[in-house]
Design a protein around this motif. Structure first.
Motif, mmCIF file in Angstrom:
data_model
loop_
_atom_site.group_PDB
_atom_site.id
_atom_site.type_symbol
_atom_site.label_atom_id
_atom_site.label_comp_id
_atom_site.label_asym_id
_atom_site.label_seq_id
_atom_site.Cartn_x
_atom_site.Cartn_y
_atom_site.Cartn_z
ATOM 1 N N PRO A 138 0.726 -1.165 0.024
ATOM 2 C CA PRO A 138 -0.013 -0.045 0.019
ATOM 3 C C PRO A 138 0.817 1.266 0.114
ATOM 4 C CG PRO A 138 -0.925 -1.629 1.463
ATOM 5 C CD PRO A 138 0.383 -2.152 1.105
ATOM 6 N N THR A 139 2.037 1.184 0.291
ATOM 7 C CA THR A 139 2.986 2.511 0.447
ATOM 8 C C THR A 139 3.448 2.622 -1.039
ATOM 9 O OG1 THR A 139 5.043 1.034 0.863
ATOM 10 C CG2 THR A 139 3.418 1.891 2.549
ATOM 11 N N SER A 140 3.268 1.781 -2.044
ATOM 12 C CA SER A 140 4.002 2.153 -3.162
ATOM 13 C C SER A 140 2.958 2.912 -4.097
ATOM 14 C CB SER A 140 4.065 0.745 -4.000
ATOM 15 O OG SER A 140 4.652 1.005 -5.374
ATOM 16 N N PRO A 141 2.929 3.672 -4.810
ATOM 17 C CA PRO A 141 1.959 4.552 -5.568
ATOM 18 C C PRO A 141 1.323 3.666 -6.807
ATOM 19 C CG PRO A 141 4.213 5.799 -5.324
ATOM 20 C CD PRO A 141 4.379 4.605 -4.863
ATOM 21 N N VAL A 142 0.035 3.739 -7.031
ATOM 22 C CA VAL A 142 -0.553 3.305 -8.149
ATOM 23 C C VAL A 142 -1.338 4.270 -8.980
ATOM 24 C CG1 VAL A 142 -2.579 1.889 -8.628
ATOM 25 C CG2 VAL A 142 -1.424 1.137 -6.669
ATOM 26 N N ASP A 143 -1.203 4.218 -10.343
ATOM 27 C CA ASP A 143 -1.623 5.078 -11.162
ATOM 28 C C ASP A 143 -3.156 4.309 -11.701
ATOM 29 O OD1 ASP A 143 -2.422 6.509 -13.392
ATOM 30 O OD2 ASP A 143 -0.196 6.761 -14.093
ATOM 31 N N ALA A 144 -4.148 4.786 -11.039
ATOM 32 C CA ALA A 144 -5.611 4.045 -11.443
ATOM 33 C C ALA A 144 -5.585 4.388 -12.904
ATOM 34 C CB ALA A 144 -6.367 4.680 -10.528
ATOM 35 N N GLY A 145 -5.455 5.472 -13.217
ATOM 36 C CA GLY A 145 -5.699 5.798 -14.772
ATOM 37 C C GLY A 145 -5.159 4.847 -15.677
ATOM 38 N N LEU A 146 -3.727 4.712 -15.455
ATOM 39 C CA LEU A 146 -2.978 3.780 -16.096
ATOM 40 C C LEU A 146 -3.548 2.355 -16.031
ATOM 41 C CD1 LEU A 146 -0.516 3.109 -18.158
ATOM 42 C CD2 LEU A 146 0.850 2.975 -15.942
ATOM 43 N N ALA A 147 -3.896 1.944 -14.871
ATOM 44 C CA ALA A 147 -4.372 0.696 -14.890
ATOM 45 C C ALA A 147 -5.821 0.261 -15.559
ATOM 46 C CB ALA A 147 -4.834 0.374 -12.963
ATOM 47 N N VAL A 148 -6.551 1.378 -15.780
ATOM 48 C CA VAL A 148 -7.748 1.239 -16.794
ATOM 49 C C VAL A 148 -7.408 1.061 -18.087
ATOM 50 C CG1 VAL A 148 -9.745 2.571 -17.493
ATOM 51 C CG2 VAL A 148 -9.315 2.262 -15.167
ATOM 52 N N ALA A 149 -6.244 1.922 -18.586
ATOM 53 C CA ALA A 149 -5.793 2.018 -19.859
ATOM 54 C C ALA A 149 -5.112 0.436 -20.308
ATOM 55 C CB ALA A 149 -4.580 2.944 -20.049
ATOM 56 N N GLN A 150 -4.346 0.095 -19.441
ATOM 57 C CA GLN A 150 -3.819 -1.091 -19.442
ATOM 58 C C GLN A 150 -4.976 -2.454 -19.803
ATOM 59 O OE1 GLN A 150 -0.921 -1.589 -16.230
ATOM 60 N NE2 GLN A 150 0.702 -0.525 -17.477
ATOM 61 N N TRP A 151 -5.956 -2.279 -18.873
ATOM 62 C CA TRP A 151 -7.130 -3.260 -18.820
ATOM 63 C C TRP A 151 -7.702 -3.100 -20.267
ATOM 64 C CZ3 TRP A 151 -12.023 -2.625 -19.476
ATOM 65 C CH2 TRP A 151 -13.052 -3.701 -19.116
ATOM 66 N N GLU A 152 -8.017 -1.903 -20.396
ATOM 67 C CA GLU A 152 -8.579 -1.787 -22.001
ATOM 68 C C GLU A 152 -7.956 -2.272 -23.168
ATOM 69 O OE1 GLU A 152 -9.353 2.630 -21.883
ATOM 70 O OE2 GLU A 152 -11.517 2.419 -21.124
ATOM 71 N N ARG A 153 -6.576 -2.260 -22.903
ATOM 72 C CA ARG A 153 -5.711 -2.740 -24.034
ATOM 73 C C ARG A 153 -6.163 -4.344 -24.107
ATOM 74 N NH1 ARG A 153 -3.920 -2.571 -29.023
ATOM 75 N NH2 ARG A 153 -1.777 -3.118 -29.210
ATOM 76 N N LEU A 154 -6.240 -4.691 -22.875
ATOM 77 C CA LEU A 154 -6.148 -6.439 -22.862
ATOM 78 C C LEU A 154 -7.436 -6.644 -23.394
ATOM 79 C CD1 LEU A 154 -5.358 -9.206 -21.812
ATOM 80 C CD2 LEU A 154 -6.488 -8.481 -19.684
ATOM 81 N N ARG A 155 -8.691 -5.991 -23.072
ATOM 82 C CA ARG A 155 -9.929 -5.954 -23.546
ATOM 83 C C ARG A 155 -9.775 -5.853 -25.137
ATOM 84 N NH1 ARG A 155 -13.959 -3.135 -25.302
ATOM 85 N NH2 ARG A 155 -16.267 -3.815 -25.062
ATOM 86 N N GLU A 156 -9.222 -4.853 -25.673
ATOM 87 C CA GLU A 156 -9.265 -4.788 -27.080
ATOM 88 C C GLU A 156 -8.438 -5.960 -27.691
ATOM 89 O OE1 GLU A 156 -6.922 -1.307 -27.599
ATOM 90 O OE2 GLU A 156 -8.686 0.059 -26.966
#
Length: 294
Positions: free
Chosen positions: A51-69
């Motif tokens: 939990p101390t490591s930063p997470v880029d939620a927007g990037l997570a969505v973009a990566q997920w969308e690429r998988l779906r594509e």
């Protein structure tokens, strides 16, 4: 391994009337996914979470969308379940159930942080028309239950209870092979083993107990044995349609092994989701309809 553009992959398919490619063949699949709209790493339930490591939620969505594509470009069908606030791991749809022959076995999570995901997935299966069975013991869906031909490979050791394996056989009427996981980094079976087609798997031997390694050698003598470096980047948390294997782009050694066997690896970057201990397979639940002959 470089990321393969799925459009390029599609264009390499044979034209109508052309001979089919030699080697492994693809089968169209139906998948269930959940957009990581509420993705975060707020707690620790596996060794990868910090939990101390930063997470880029927007990037997570973009990566997920690429998988779906990629799935859509390969000709697969993708269904979506609505993400719910307060459930950051709901993106890992593979843990939402096990669906074989039009039958869905709902899940019971080990950790309370994920407990509310179970009824949401169960309700989706009912709305989709599947025959739904409630779990009798802790089981975390396709995270620990993988169909390989007529066999159900069932992991235990960290999440899914061994007692749940008996229910699998009763619900699905298929032989169940228990596989004991021994490395906490590979807490679900789908982080240590990938079913490539009905006869072939890839796995990390070090993730399994001696007896389970012996069983895998007997069942799959031609298996691809992954290297630890590829497993550590979730290379085995891959999705195969029998020919195309979608796996983390960082697992270049495993990609080379797959090419040698005639499979077509497609690399995808899910680095943000890996911060919660997930990869392509974790994000993907296979929805298997009842065969027409049944």
């Amino acid at each position: 391994m470089t990321t393969v553009d799925p459009i390029t992959t599609r264009e390499t398919a044979p034209a109508t009337g052309a001979p089919a490619p030699s080697g492994p063949s693809a089968t169209a699949r139906r998948y269930l996914m959940c957009r990581p709209s509420h993705f975060a790493v707020d707690y620790v339930i596996n060794p990868w979470m910090d939990p101390t490591s930063p997470v880029d939620a927007g990037l997570a969505v973009a990566q997920w969308e690429r998988l779906r594509e990629i799935y859509l470009d390969l000709g697969h069908t993708v269904e979506e379940i609505d993400p719910l606030p307060g459930l950051p791991d709901m993106v890992f749809a593979a843990n939402g159930g096990t669906v074989v022959d039009g039958i869905a076995l709902a899940v019971q999570f080990r950790d309370p942080q994920r407990a509310d995901e179970a009824p949401a997935y169960r309700a989706w299966f009912e709305r989709a028309g599947f025959e739904v069975h409630d779990p009798k013991h802790v089981n975390e869906g396709e995270g620990d239950i993988l169909l390989a031909g007529d066999l159900l490979l069932a992991g235990t050791g960290f999440r899914t209870a061994h007692a749940a394996h008996a229910q699998l056989q009763e619900v699905f009427g298929r032989p169940v092979i228990t596989l004991q996981l021994v490395d906490p980094r590979y807490y679900h079976l789908d982080t240590a083993l990938c079913v490539l087609d009905e006869r072939t798997v890839a796995y990390l031997p070090e993730a399994f107990s001696p007896g389970s390694r012996a069983a895998l050698r007997r069942l799959f003598p031609d298996a691809i044995l992954a290297r630890p470096a590829d497993a550590e980047v979730f290379g085995l948390n891959a999705v195969s349609d029998g020919r195309y294997v979608v796996l983390p782009v960082q697992a270049d050694g495993l990609a080379a092994q797959l090419r040698e066997r005639g499979y077509e690896p497609i690399g995808v970057d899910l680095s943000e989701l890996r911060k919660a201990g997930g990869g392509p397979k974790c994000c993907t639940l296979t929805l298997r309809e009842r065969e027409a002959s049944k």
